[in-house]
Write a protein that holds these residues in place. Structure first.
Motif, short mmCIF file in Angstrom:
data_model
loop_
_atom_site.label_atom_id
_atom_site.label_comp_id
_atom_site.label_asym_id
_atom_site.label_seq_id
_atom_site.Cartn_x
_atom_site.Cartn_y
_atom_site.Cartn_z
N ALA A 69 1.39 7.62 -9.14
CA ALA A 69 2.55 6.87 -8.66
C ALA A 69 3.80 7.74 -8.65
N THR B 239 0.85 -1.19 0.00
CA THR B 239 0.00 0.00 0.00
C THR B 239 0.88 1.23 0.00
N VAL B 240 0.29 2.36 -0.36
CA VAL B 240 1.03 3.62 -0.44
C VAL B 240 1.73 3.91 0.88
N LEU C 122 -2.69 2.60 -8.58
CA LEU C 122 -2.65 4.03 -8.86
C LEU C 122 -2.39 4.29 -10.34
N ILE D 149 3.76 9.86 -5.63
CA ILE D 149 4.13 9.06 -4.46
C ILE D 149 5.64 8.88 -4.42
N LEU E 4 1.27 13.42 2.01
CA LEU E 4 0.16 12.91 1.19
C LEU E 4 -0.97 13.95 1.16
N GLN F 63 -4.18 6.55 0.57
CA GLN F 63 -3.05 6.02 1.33
C GLN F 63 -3.07 4.50 1.51
N ILE G 99 0.07 0.22 -4.66
CA ILE G 99 0.73 1.05 -5.67
C ILE G 99 0.23 0.69 -7.07
#
Lengths: 298, 404
Positions: free
Chosen positions: A137, A89-90, A132, A140, A116, A125, A129
């Motif tokens: 991305a 995950t982010v 996205l 991020i 974020l 969040q 990834i």
């Protein structure tokens, strides 16, 4: 103390001399542009700064000393080829990468949430990834680069593939970093971004230094005696104008060596010409770039 | 050091959460449960329909076999000729018959006819025919006691003595043949799963270009060591789950399956098993990391690691040799050669045949090859990680090792 001090580094891969005796410094609180055509050696220089590859000769000092683990923690690096852990995950990905920079997990999570929020990515969040979009991305990944509050930030093509809104966002954040006293190295071919952001530049081609120094000073060195003019209607013949080049929304008037731009302005005003734009021309960096690469003299 | 541990912890957690890892770990206990259930089911529901007393037909061309027609478990019906016996067989009166030829006494040959398709003649039937023949051959000359003894001449107990003449703990044949096999297979499985994940992870990070970001934070050595540690811990946990479930299963199932009653994994084998596991894993993991860094994508790297896995499997293919002649030169070589050592040692240990010096040599060579591989792999790792596209030739790889 310079953020970065590079003296005469060289690197060859087999028979290819990728970098030949390049030297430069980067100060804190500035944005330093590292520019050059494809294959010029920019990425090789950056990898040598990061100690990902070792120079054959020369010396590199980052934040006053050769690169060690403690200094690595104070550098943020955004490589040209993007990549993140697709299945994480982010927030997990950001935390992990920050922890590898020596940040404690709880601090990392807080910082991550703050950034974020700033980039408008907080609602995402807990997404993986891989869920996205590409632009998201990239944001991020940029966040991951600055999350641990590094003193030196190296950005390799940060604007690639970003829409104008996100491009502005990144530019604003870079300007903020500069005002906080960080040192930023920006490697890119997007000349307009360089013109907007950079204080000093190093241009390399075929592994060698072509241009180095203050951007404004370099531009003025390449200046031809000309002005950009946009008027209502044709202003007619003006004394001292040797040649006129049409650039669409404006015209470039090349002046002879005896005529100054002020004289031309005065002449236009005295003839009651409505002047919408008048600018002492310094060539765009893209033009200087091409001129240098093609080997034309100043 | 702590960054290495951060990486290790991350790899461990990611692996433990992987569905494939969980499935494989649970597969062994589940399989045992299923096997047990099937066994119980078969016991309860299946009633063999075979009558306990067989009727076997025979034709006596020698003229000596006309008595003792009632043996334990079988009745023997004499038929006047082959034709009659065959008719009876075809009519379903008997399931089989055999012919005693005229020259039986000198030749010993018996020809048996049956309609059943068999892999091999059923052992009980053979025993009963044998009983019948023995009874007829010496029944007159021997007392009933001697007759019984001739029919079952020995019920053997074998005891192995060690160098000082003391009796050694005797394992049932089951332990000797079955257990090392299973243990060796589990060992291999676990090692290859763990190093497979390692390889996959490295290849993916290289493919995803994550590697540049990682190398800007940690050194190549920290990355490699962290991954090896993290995945090794996961693999060890998996092994322990398997071993524990085997032990538990044996204790529980022992009640109902008598064959398992003296089965257990002796503690010295367990300890050495864990040692060999750790060493074997380290060797293959480090090499996997090196291979993963060279290949430009995951699939290419996996085919290389497949070659490694196959070498480790060699002892399994040669298991017949090892089990039958554990002191043979082949078995010895396999135990000492680092790639095949873990499996070969695991197979030989329950057979009580590895001298201490061989064991020490095997372990020492493993450690040496691990150290060498780590050194070489770290260098290759550092350089090859950033090489994309062209796969480096063997010469180039050697150069990386010398340069980095």
């Amino acid at each position: 103390m310079n953020a970065v001090a590079v003296s005469s580094i060289s690197k060859s891969f087999g028979k290819v001399e990728a970098v030949k005796s390049v030297s430069f410094t980067v100060e804190s609180g500035e944005v330093f542009g590292l520019i050059g055509p494809n294959g010029a050696g920019k990425t090789t220089v950056i990898r040598m700064l990061m100690d990902i590859i070792m120079p054959d000769s020369g010396e590199i000092k980052i934040l006053g000393e050769p690169l060690q683990e403690s200094t690595k923690n104070r550098i943020g690096y955004l490589p040209e080829e993007r990549g993140l852990y697709k299945k994480l995950t982010v927030i997990d990905c950001l935390s992990y990468l920050a922890s590898l920079k020596g940040t404690s997990p709880s601090v990392a999570r807080d910082q991550a949430k703050g950034l974020l929020q700033r980039t408008g990515m907080l609602p995402h969040q807990n997404k993986k990834i891989e869920e996205l979009s590409k632009g998201m991305a990239q944001l991020i990944q940029f966040t991951a680069t600055i999350l641990h509050a590094p003193d030196l930030v190296i950005l390799d093509e940060p604007f690639y593939g970003l829409d104008p809104v996100n491009t502005k966002l990144i530019k604003d954040m870079v300007a903020e970093l500069r005002s906080q006293g960080k040192a930023i190295i920006l490697s890119t071919h997007m000349m307009n971004e360089v013109e907007e952001l950079c204080d000093r530049i190093l241009m390399i081609n075929k592994g060698q230094t072509m241009l180095y120094g203050n951007l404004a000073e370099i531009k003025s060195r390449y200046r031809r005696n000309s002005v950009f003019v946009a008027t209502d209607g044709d202003p007619g013949r003006i004394d001292g104008v040797v040649k006129t080049q049409d650039h669409g929304s404006y015209r470039e008037l090349l002046l002879d060596s005896k005529t100054s731009p002020q004289k031309v302005l005065a002449s236009l005003v005295s003839r009651d010409v409505v002047v919408n734009r008048f600018e002492v021309a310094t060539p765009p960096l893209s033009e200087i770039f091409i001129r240098v690469v093609e080997g034309r003299s100043e | 050091m702590s960054k290495t541990l951060t990486i290790a912890r991350h790899e461990l957690l990611v692996t433990l959460k992987r569905m494939s890892f969980i499935l494989v770990t649970l597969a062994v206990p589940l399989l045992m449960l299923v096997g047990y259930g099937v066994y119980q089911g078969v016991q309860h529901w299946y009633r063999p329909s075979e009558p306990t007393v067989e009727v076997i037909g025979y034709v006596d061309q020698s003229g000596r076999f006309d008595e003792y027609n009632n043996q334990i478990g079988a009745t023997f019906n004499l038929y006047p000729g082959e034709e009659e016996a065959k008719q009876a067989l075809l009519a379903g009166e008997i399931k089989e018959y055999f012919v005693i030829p005229q020259d039986y006494l000198s030749s010993g040959s018996i020809i048996r006819y049956t309609k059943e398709r068999e892999l091999a003649p059923p052992p009980e039937t053979m025993e009963r025919i044998q009983d019948f023949l023995i009874s007829n051959l010496i029944g007159e000359q021997a007392t009933p006691e001697v007759l019984d003894r001739v029919k079952t001449p020995m019920l053997v107990t074998s005891i192995m003595l060690d160098e000082s003449g003391n009796a050694v703990e005797n394992h049932s044949p089951f332990v000797q043949f079955f257990l090392p096999y299973i243990f060796a297979i589990l060992l291999m499985l676990s090692i290859f799963f763990a190093s497979g994940y390692l390889l996959q992870g490295v290849s993916e990070e290289k493919e995803n270009r994550l590697i540049e970001v990682l190398l800007s934070s940690v050194s190549a050595r920290q990355l490699m060591v962290g991954k090896v540690l993290g995945l090794g811990t996961a693999g060890l946990a998996q092994m322990l789950v398997w071993v524990a479930s085997i032990e538990v299963f044996i204790k529980v199932a022992r009640v109902n399956i008598p064959a398992l009653s003296d089965l257990s994994i002796p503690s010295n084998i367990l300890v050495l098993g864990i040692v060999y596991y750790i060493l074997g894993y380290l060797l293959f993991a480090v090499l996997s990391a090196g291979i993963g860094s060279i290949g430009s994508n995951a699939r290419e790297s996996q085919s290389w690691s497949g070659i490694m896995a196959t070498t480790a499997m060699v002892p399994l293919w040669l298991s017949a040799v090892i089990i039958q002649s554990p002191d043979d030169i082949i078995s010895r070589v396999l135990t000492i050669f680092p790639f095949t050592a873990p499996v070969a040692a695991m197979m030989r240990l329950p057979l009580q045949s590895i001298p201490a010096w061989e064991l020490a040599l095997s372990l020492a060579l493993l450690v040496v090859s691990i150290v060498f591989s780590m050194w070489a792999a770290a260098k290759v790792f550092r350089t090859a990680l950033l090489m994309y596209g062209k796969r480096p030739s063997l010469k180039e790889i050697v150069r990386y090792i010398r340069e980095a």
